[in-house]
Design an enzyme around this catalytic site. Structure first.
Site, PDB file in Angstrom:
ATOM      1  CE  LYS A  43      45.966  57.177  41.761  1.00 35.83           C
ATOM      2  NZ  LYS A  43      44.865  57.957  42.601  1.00 35.83           N
TER       3      LYS A  43
ATOM      4  CE  LYS B 160      44.101  57.023  33.778  1.00 30.44           C
ATOM      5  NZ  LYS B 160      44.762  57.534  35.109  1.00 30.44           N
TER       6      LYS B 160
HETATM    7  P1  NAP Z   1      40.755  65.633  33.457  1.00 28.86           P
HETATM    8  O1  NAP Z   1      39.952  66.652  34.413  1.00 28.86           O
HETATM    9  O2  NAP Z   1      40.296  64.890  32.536  1.00 28.86           O
HETATM   10  O3  NAP Z   1      41.975  66.443  33.208  1.00 28.86           O
HETATM   11  C1  NAP Z   1      42.899  65.820  32.291  1.00 28.86           C
HETATM   12  C2  NAP Z   1      44.013  67.022  32.007  1.00 28.86           C
HETATM   13  O4  NAP Z   1      44.935  66.135  31.216  1.00 28.86           O
HETATM   14  C3  NAP Z   1      43.523  68.111  31.239  1.00 28.86           C
HETATM   15  O5  NAP Z   1      44.283  69.198  31.409  1.00 28.86           O
HETATM   16  C4  NAP Z   1      43.813  67.735  29.664  1.00 28.86           C
HETATM   17  O6  NAP Z   1      43.873  68.740  29.031  1.00 28.86           O
HETATM   18  C5  NAP Z   1      45.167  66.889  29.771  1.00 28.86           C
HETATM   19  N1  NAP Z   1      45.425  66.273  28.614  1.00 28.86           N
HETATM   20  C6  NAP Z   1      44.741  65.040  28.545  1.00 28.86           C
HETATM   21  N2  NAP Z   1      45.209  64.505  27.465  1.00 28.86           N
HETATM   22  C7  NAP Z   1      46.368  65.292  27.045  1.00 28.86           C
HETATM   23  C8  NAP Z   1      47.248  65.162  25.856  1.00 28.86           C
HETATM   24  N3  NAP Z   1      47.308  64.135  25.072  1.00 28.86           N
HETATM   25  N4  NAP Z   1      48.168  66.139  25.876  1.00 28.86           N
HETATM   26  C9  NAP Z   1      48.342  67.320  26.470  1.00 28.86           C
HETATM   27  N5  NAP Z   1      47.215  67.421  27.815  1.00 28.86           N
HETATM   28  C10 NAP Z   1      46.481  66.371  27.760  1.00 28.86           C
HETATM   29  O7  NAP Z   1      41.363  64.739  34.646  1.00 28.86           O
HETATM   30  P2  NAP Z   1      41.608  64.871  36.259  1.00 28.86           P
HETATM   31  O8  NAP Z   1      40.574  64.058  36.971  1.00 28.86           O
HETATM   32  O9  NAP Z   1      42.468  66.145  36.530  1.00 28.86           O
HETATM   33  O10 NAP Z   1      43.158  63.511  36.147  1.00 28.86           O
HETATM   34  C11 NAP Z   1      44.462  64.009  36.009  1.00 28.86           C
HETATM   35  C12 NAP Z   1      45.393  62.628  36.411  1.00 28.86           C
HETATM   36  O11 NAP Z   1      45.116  62.583  37.854  1.00 28.86           O
HETATM   37  C13 NAP Z   1      44.782  61.504  35.763  1.00 28.86           C
HETATM   38  O12 NAP Z   1      45.999  60.520  35.692  1.00 28.86           O
HETATM   39  C14 NAP Z   1      44.125  60.874  36.961  1.00 28.86           C
HETATM   40  O13 NAP Z   1      43.978  59.423  36.946  1.00 28.86           O
HETATM   41  C15 NAP Z   1      44.649  61.282  38.267  1.00 28.86           C
HETATM   42  N6  NAP Z   1      44.153  61.336  39.470  1.00 28.86           N
HETATM   43  C16 NAP Z   1      42.728  61.930  39.437  1.00 28.86           C
HETATM   44  C17 NAP Z   1      41.751  62.054  40.532  1.00 28.86           C
HETATM   45  C18 NAP Z   1      40.583  62.490  40.685  1.00 28.86           C
HETATM   46  O14 NAP Z   1      39.703  62.319  41.442  1.00 28.86           O
HETATM   47  N7  NAP Z   1      40.154  63.134  39.646  1.00 28.86           N
HETATM   48  C19 NAP Z   1      42.460  61.413  41.848  1.00 28.86           C
HETATM   49  C20 NAP Z   1      43.721  60.944  41.659  1.00 28.86           C
HETATM   50  C21 NAP Z   1      44.537  60.886  40.690  1.00 28.86           C
HETATM   51  P3  NAP Z   1      42.490  69.392  28.084  1.00 28.86           P
HETATM   52  O15 NAP Z   1      41.993  70.412  29.077  1.00 28.86           O
HETATM   53  O16 NAP Z   1      43.056  69.973  26.893  1.00 28.86           O
HETATM   54  O17 NAP Z   1      41.615  68.327  28.093  1.00 28.86           O
END
Ligand code: NAP
Length: 308
Positions: free
Chosen positions: A174, A242
Site C-alpha cells: 500500500k 498520514k
Molecule cells: P474517514 O472518512 O475520515 O473515516 C475514518 C473512520 O475512522 C471513521 O469511521 C472514524 O470514526 C473512524 N475513526 C477514526 N479514529 C478513530 C478512533 N480513534 N477510534 C475509533 N474510530 C475511529 O476516512 P476514510 O477516507 O474512510 O479512510 C479510512 C482508511 O482507509 C484510512 O486508513 C485511509 O488511509 C484508508 N483509505 C482511504 C481511501 C480514500 O480514498 N478515502 C482510499 C484507500 C484507503 P468517526 O465517524 O467517529 O470519526
C-alpha cells in the site's frame, strides 16, 4: 456464508464497503465511534453494536477501516475494556483494511494471537468510488489459509485481491501504491497548470491525453474535479499526508531517497498550514497555483464551475 461478519469504521470508505457486504447477503454487525453514522446502515439491515468488544464477541470475521495507526490501536485496544481484544473469540479473524504502519500491524497480530485470533492486513486502493462500487484493489498480507478464508468477503468489496506476502506486507505494498498516487497527483497538477498557462482548452486537453500513455486513475477521476474547482474529498489531504509520512518513515529506515514523495509532503504541508487539510488530495494543485501565480479556470476552456 456461514461466518458472521462485523465492520468497524463507517467513514468515507467503510460505509461503502459495509453496504456492499449487506448487498452480498451478509448478516452484518457494525460499530462506529460517532454512533449516528451507524443509522443509515442500520436502516438497510445492519445490526449496530455497543463497542468493538461487543461486535467482536458476535463475529467470526471482524473488518476494520479507521484512520491511522493509533486509531487501529484504539479499536483493538489491549488496555481498553471496549476494544476488540476484550471480546474476540478464539479462531476469529480480524482483517484490518486501514492504511497504517507495517511494523505496528505485526505487533497487533502478536497480541491477537495471544487470544487465539488471527490478523490479516488488507489495505485498499481505488478511492471512495472503488469502495462504493465494490471495485477496490485489495493488497493482503498474512497466512495463506486465512487469506483463503477471507476471500469471499473480500470479493464483495474489491475486484482485485492479491496475496502479497506475510503480515505487514499488505501495508508495505500500500505504501508503494501511495508513492505512485502522490507522484501522479504532482504530475497532473504540473501538467494542468502548464496547459492553463498555454491557454489550452483544459477539457479537450484531458480528453486527448487520458486514453494515451499518460492516462491514470488520478487524472481520470480527479482531473475533472480540478477543472470544476470541486475540492470535496474522496481522500483528504490530512489522510494522504498520514500515508506520505508512513512512506517517508519506512524509506528512512530502508535508506532509500524519496525525491518526488518528499516534495509532495512539503507541498501538502503548506496546504495544511493554510487550513486546507480536510480538502481532497487533488487540491495539491493549489500549492502549485500559489507558486506559479496562475489559477486553473475551466471557464477559459468553456466549462462550468470556474472560480472558487
Ligand atoms: P474517514 O472518512 O475520515 O473515516 C475514518 C473512520 O475512522 C471513521 O469511521 C472514524 O470514526 C473512524 N475513526 C477514526 N479514529 C478513530 C478512533 N480513534 N477510534 C475509533 N474510530 C475511529 O476516512 P476514510 O477516507 O474512510 O479512510 C479510512 C482508511 O482507509 C484510512 O486508513 C485511509 O488511509 C484508508 N483509505 C482511504 C481511501 C480514500 O480514498 N478515502 C482510499 C484507500 C484507503 P468517526 O465517524 O467517529 O470519526
Amino acid at each position: 456464508m456461514t461466518e458472521t461478519v462485523g465492520f468497524i469504521g463507517l467513514g468515507i470508505m467503510g460505509r461503502g464497503m459495509a453496504r456492499n457486504l449487506l448487498k452480498a447477503g451478509y448478516d452484518l454487525r457494525v460499530w462506529n465511534r460517532t454512533a449516528s453514522r451507524m443509522d443509515p446502515l442500520a436502516a438497510e439491515g445492519a445490526r449496530p453494536t455497543r463497542d468493538p468488544a461487543d461486535l467482536a464477541a458476535q463475529c467470526d470475521l471482524i473488518l476494520i477501516c479507521v484512520s491511522d495507526t493509533p486509531d487501529v490501536e484504539a479499536v483493538i485496544a489491549g488496555d481498553d475494556p471496549r476494544g476488540v481484544l476484550h471480546g474476540v473469540r478464539p479462531g476469529a479473524l480480524v482483517i484490518d483494511m486501514s492504511t497504517i504502519s507495517p511494523h505496528a500491524t505485526r505487533a497487533f497480530g502478536a497480541r491477537l494471537a495471544e487470544k487465539g485470533a488471527y490478523l490479516l492486513d488488507a489495505p485498499v486502493s481505488g478511492g471512495s468510488e472503488g469502495a462504493a462500487h465494490g471495485t477496490l484493489s485489495i493488497m493482503v498480507g498474512g497466512a495463506a489459509e486465512q487469506v483463503e478464508r477471507a476471500r469471499p468477503v473480500l470479493q464483495a468489496l474489491g475486484k482485485t485481491i492479491t496475496h502479497v506476502g506475510g503480515l505487514g506486507d499488505g501495508q508495505m505494498v500500500k505504501l508503494v501504491n501511495q508513492i505512485l498516487v502522490v507522484g501522479h497527483a504532482l504530475a497532473m497538477s504540473e501538467a494542468l497548470l502548464f496547459a492553463q498557462a498555454g491557454g489550452l482548452d483544459l477539457r479537450k486537453t484531458l480528453d486527448a491525453v487520458l486514453p494515451g500513455a499518460a492516462g491514470s486513475w488520478m487524472l481520470a477521476n480527479r482531473g475533472p474535479q480540478i477543472l470544476d474547482r470541486d475540492w470535496r474529498p474522496g481522500f483528504t489531504i490530512d489522510l494522504q499526508q498520514k500515508d506520505v509520512r508512513l512512506v517517508l518513515g519506512a524509506a528512512d529506515q530502508l535508506g532509500v531517497p524519496m525525491l518526488a514523495t518528499g516534495l509532495v509532503f512539503q507541498l501538502y504541508r503548506t496546504l495544511q498550514a493554510a487550513g486546507l487539510g480536510a480538502e481532497g488530495n487533488h487540491a495539491l494543485i493549489k500549492a502549485l497555483e500559489r507558486l506559479a501565480g496562475i489559477e486553473i479556470q475551466a471557464a477559459v476552456a468553456g466549462g462550468p464551475g470556474q472560480g472558487g
